[in-house]
Scaffold this motif. Sequence first.
Motif, PDB file in Angstrom:
ATOM      1  N   GLU A 187       1.173  -1.028   0.246  1.00  0.00           N
ATOM      2  CA  GLU A 187       0.332   0.212  -0.208  1.00  0.00           C
ATOM      3  C   GLU A 187       1.335   0.891  -0.093  1.00  0.00           C
ATOM      4  O   GLU A 187       1.375   1.558   1.112  1.00  0.00           O
ATOM      5  CB  GLU A 187      -1.086   0.261   0.880  1.00  0.00           C
ATOM      6  N   TRP A 188       1.030   2.229  -1.423  1.00  0.00           N
ATOM      7  CA  TRP A 188       0.152   1.698  -2.253  1.00  0.00           C
ATOM      8  C   TRP A 188       1.163   1.967  -3.587  1.00  0.00           C
ATOM      9  O   TRP A 188       1.300   3.109  -3.868  1.00  0.00           O
ATOM     10  CB  TRP A 188      -0.880   3.172  -2.399  1.00  0.00           C
ATOM     11  N   GLY A 189       1.687   1.330  -3.434  1.00  0.00           N
ATOM     12  CA  GLY A 189       3.016   1.412  -4.728  1.00  0.00           C
ATOM     13  C   GLY A 189       2.942  -0.321  -5.319  1.00  0.00           C
ATOM     14  O   GLY A 189       2.333  -1.829  -5.234  1.00  0.00           O
ATOM     15  N   ILE A 190       4.231  -0.651  -6.767  1.00  0.00           N
ATOM     16  CA  ILE A 190       4.547  -1.907  -7.154  1.00  0.00           C
ATOM     17  C   ILE A 190       6.010  -1.154  -7.315  1.00  0.00           C
ATOM     18  O   ILE A 190       6.530  -0.308  -7.581  1.00  0.00           O
ATOM     19  CB  ILE A 190       4.082  -2.807  -8.785  1.00  0.00           C
ATOM     20  N   ASP A 191       6.390  -2.477  -7.356  1.00  0.00           N
ATOM     21  CA  ASP A 191       8.511  -2.116  -7.334  1.00  0.00           C
ATOM     22  C   ASP A 191       9.046  -3.054  -7.790  1.00  0.00           C
ATOM     23  O   ASP A 191       7.921  -4.925  -7.609  1.00  0.00           O
ATOM     24  CB  ASP A 191       9.234  -2.082  -5.735  1.00  0.00           C
ATOM     25  N   LEU A 192       9.231  -3.504  -9.494  1.00  0.00           N
ATOM     26  CA  LEU A 192       9.932  -4.377  -9.706  1.00  0.00           C
ATOM     27  C   LEU A 192      11.437  -4.672  -9.638  1.00  0.00           C
ATOM     28  O   LEU A 192      12.309  -3.534  -9.144  1.00  0.00           O
ATOM     29  CB  LEU A 192       9.623  -3.881 -11.075  1.00  0.00           C
ATOM     30  N   SER A 193      12.245  -5.564  -9.779  1.00  0.00           N
ATOM     31  CA  SER A 193      13.275  -5.945  -9.389  1.00  0.00           C
ATOM     32  C   SER A 193      13.856  -5.960 -10.928  1.00  0.00           C
ATOM     33  O   SER A 193      15.008  -5.074 -10.396  1.00  0.00           O
ATOM     34  CB  SER A 193      13.736  -7.197  -9.002  1.00  0.00           C
ATOM     35  N   SER A 194      13.538  -5.451 -12.079  1.00  0.00           N
ATOM     36  CA  SER A 194      14.611  -5.007 -12.816  1.00  0.00           C
ATOM     37  C   SER A 194      12.970  -4.542 -13.780  1.00  0.00           C
ATOM     38  O   SER A 194      11.432  -4.996 -13.935  1.00  0.00           O
ATOM     39  CB  SER A 194      14.633  -6.278 -14.200  1.00  0.00           C
ATOM     40  N   LYS A 195      13.189  -2.982 -14.830  1.00  0.00           N
ATOM     41  CA  LYS A 195      12.388  -2.814 -14.744  1.00  0.00           C
ATOM     42  C   LYS A 195      12.289  -2.767 -17.215  1.00  0.00           C
ATOM     43  O   LYS A 195      12.114  -2.200 -18.049  1.00  0.00           O
ATOM     44  CB  LYS A 195      12.009  -0.966 -14.727  1.00  0.00           C
ATOM     45  N   GLU A 196      14.087  -3.263 -16.790  1.00  0.00           N
ATOM     46  CA  GLU A 196      13.754  -3.277 -18.335  1.00  0.00           C
ATOM     47  C   GLU A 196      14.403  -5.016 -18.497  1.00  0.00           C
ATOM     48  O   GLU A 196      15.518  -4.883 -18.233  1.00  0.00           O
ATOM     49  CB  GLU A 196      15.430  -2.907 -18.810  1.00  0.00           C
ATOM     50  N   MET A 197      13.912  -5.684 -19.772  1.00  0.00           N
ATOM     51  CA  MET A 197      13.968  -7.442 -19.543  1.00  0.00           C
ATOM     52  C   MET A 197      13.766  -7.506 -21.403  1.00  0.00           C
ATOM     53  O   MET A 197      13.209  -6.876 -22.094  1.00  0.00           O
ATOM     54  CB  MET A 197      12.607  -7.728 -19.408  1.00  0.00           C
ATOM     55  N   PRO A 198      14.280  -8.582 -21.682  1.00  0.00           N
ATOM     56  CA  PRO A 198      14.920  -8.611 -22.686  1.00  0.00           C
ATOM     57  C   PRO A 198      13.471  -9.383 -24.153  1.00  0.00           C
ATOM     58  O   PRO A 198      12.810 -10.485 -22.870  1.00  0.00           O
ATOM     59  CB  PRO A 198      15.828 -10.015 -23.223  1.00  0.00           C
ATOM     60  N   THR A 199      13.226  -9.635 -25.311  1.00  0.00           N
ATOM     61  CA  THR A 199      12.053 -10.514 -25.707  1.00  0.00           C
ATOM     62  C   THR A 199      12.247 -11.517 -25.054  1.00  0.00           C
ATOM     63  O   THR A 199      13.139 -12.344 -25.020  1.00  0.00           O
ATOM     64  CB  THR A 199      12.714 -10.457 -27.225  1.00  0.00           C
TER      65      THR A 199
END
Length: 208
Positions: free
Chosen positions: A129-141
């Motif tokens: 509450e209130w957010g989203i975190d990513l371990s990586s914001k750039e990933m390969p296809t």
Amino acid sequence: MTRILIVFALILGALFWLFNDEEVSMDNKVVAEEKEEVVVEDEGEEVEEEEKEEVVAEDEGEEVEEEVVAEDESEEVEEEVIAEEKSEESTTLSTPVVAPVVKTTENSPVVIKTVYSNKITDTKVFLYEWGIDLSSKEMPTGKVVFTVVNNGKFTHGFVINGVQNYGKVLPGSIQEFTAYLNPGSFEIYSDRRDDYEKGMRETFVITR
């Protein structure tokens, strides 16, 4: 001579009687003082007992207050859970963004179009509450496995805009969702209640 002896005897008797009377008086005073001391001690003990009873009563009163507070907090938590369950039952899934969401069976991978790579990428997603975190914001296809962890107190949703609505993630739970993604920019968000408006959204990029 006899008279003198009689007078002398009378004087001795009077003195003896006076002496005994004084001793009796002294004894009576001592007894009276001892009784007074006993009474004072008894009164002191009664005062101590009353103070102990007052302390016990105060402690019991504090315990009762703590129990009442605990019961109130428990009732508030139960009311929140009930309200949340009712909201879940009465509210249909909505998409707070303009782009459409691809609706398919939960937890099943979605193929958008030809994938340019066979790479597999693991990414962690943290909800709170209130957010989203990513371990990586750039990933390969290619294939992306999202490990979603809900660190919040409430149930939240997991949606990849334009890809799939994966459904809800319960508090304290960990779930894995898979997507096959081509190059582009994507948005992750929660569609539960007003999560999106409160900031539960994040973007990431898929590169070639």
